[in-house]
Design a protein around this motif. Structure first.
Motif, PDB file in Angstrom:
ATOM      1  N   MET A 165     -69.207  14.522  61.922  1.00 23.06           N
ATOM      2  CA  MET A 165     -67.784  14.686  61.596  1.00 23.06           C
ATOM      3  C   MET A 165     -67.085  15.513  62.659  1.00 23.06           C
ATOM      4  O   MET A 165     -65.978  15.173  63.098  1.00 23.06           O
ATOM      5  CB  MET A 165     -67.610  15.351  60.228  1.00 23.06           C
ATOM      6  CG  MET A 165     -67.920  14.452  59.072  1.00 23.06           C
ATOM      7  SD  MET A 165     -67.458  15.154  57.462  1.00 23.06           S
ATOM      8  CE  MET A 165     -68.100  16.800  57.522  1.00 23.06           C
ATOM      9  N   SER A 184     -74.793  14.596  59.527  1.00 22.92           N
ATOM     10  CA  SER A 184     -73.453  14.120  59.166  1.00 22.92           C
ATOM     11  C   SER A 184     -72.363  15.145  59.450  1.00 22.92           C
ATOM     12  O   SER A 184     -71.254  14.783  59.834  1.00 22.92           O
ATOM     13  CB  SER A 184     -73.413  13.709  57.696  1.00 22.92           C
ATOM     14  OG  SER A 184     -74.276  12.615  57.483  1.00 22.92           O
ATOM     15  N   VAL A 191     -76.157  10.008  61.742  1.00 21.54           N
ATOM     16  CA  VAL A 191     -76.094  10.096  60.282  1.00 21.54           C
ATOM     17  C   VAL A 191     -77.292   9.385  59.673  1.00 21.54           C
ATOM     18  O   VAL A 191     -77.922   8.551  60.312  1.00 21.54           O
ATOM     19  CB  VAL A 191     -74.773   9.515  59.726  1.00 21.54           C
ATOM     20  CG1 VAL A 191     -73.581  10.299  60.249  1.00 21.54           C
ATOM     21  CG2 VAL A 191     -74.626   8.046  60.069  1.00 21.54           C
ATOM     22  N   ASP A 242     -73.124   5.419  53.702  1.00 17.95           N
ATOM     23  CA  ASP A 242     -71.838   5.998  53.311  1.00 17.95           C
ATOM     24  C   ASP A 242     -71.277   6.877  54.425  1.00 17.95           C
ATOM     25  O   ASP A 242     -70.094   6.779  54.771  1.00 17.95           O
ATOM     26  CB  ASP A 242     -71.963   6.804  52.019  1.00 17.95           C
ATOM     27  CG  ASP A 242     -72.299   5.930  50.818  1.00 17.95           C
ATOM     28  OD1 ASP A 242     -71.947   4.733  50.838  1.00 17.95           O
ATOM     29  OD2 ASP A 242     -72.903   6.447  49.868  1.00 17.95           O
ATOM     30  N   ALA A 243     -72.119   7.734  54.992  1.00 16.61           N
ATOM     31  CA  ALA A 243     -71.676   8.604  56.092  1.00 16.61           C
ATOM     32  C   ALA A 243     -71.314   7.762  57.316  1.00 16.61           C
ATOM     33  O   ALA A 243     -70.298   8.005  57.967  1.00 16.61           O
ATOM     34  CB  ALA A 243     -72.759   9.620  56.436  1.00 16.61           C
TER      35      ALA A 243
END
Length: 112
Positions: free
Chosen positions: A101, A97, A54, A58-59
């Motif tokens: 996920m 990102s 990432v 935040d990610a």
């Protein structure tokens, strides 16, 4: 080619070279969350972001929170499970990102 960091994106994390990124720092579980265990907090975040694939804090924190929740064993988050999942994410080498996920979801289903 060097590109100046975008000052409007304060959460961006610069990439590290391959030698520094060889080992992601460990995560220490706390009663109120988690901490990246590294003597240099900024470098620790950079190494962890690189390991997770990432580009911003935040990610990185979002993926880590998901992995911490998925690491639960016997009602409590488990550092061994978490370290395993981070290691597997790192070995898969997500490139962004979205891939991070998907990889986090994939490694989470392999816990007992």
């Amino acid at each position: 080619m060097n590109i100046a960091p975008n000052l409007t994106m304060p959460t961006a994390i610069a990439s590290t070279d391959q030698a520094k990124a060889a080992a992601a720092p460990r995560i220490t579980l706390l009663s109120h969350g988690f901490s990246i265990d590294h003597p240099d907090p900024e470098l620790g975040e950079q190494l962890m972001a690189d390991a997770l694939g990432v580009a911003d804090r935040d990610a990185m924190h979002g993926i880590l929170r998901q992995l911490v929740k998925a690491s639960v064993s016997g009602g409590n988050s488990d550092e061994v499970n978490l370290a395993f999942m981070i290691s597997m994410v790192k070995s898969i080498k997500p490139r962004d990102s979205v891939e991070a996920m998907l990889v986090a979801q994939m490694v989470s289903v392999h816990l007992p």
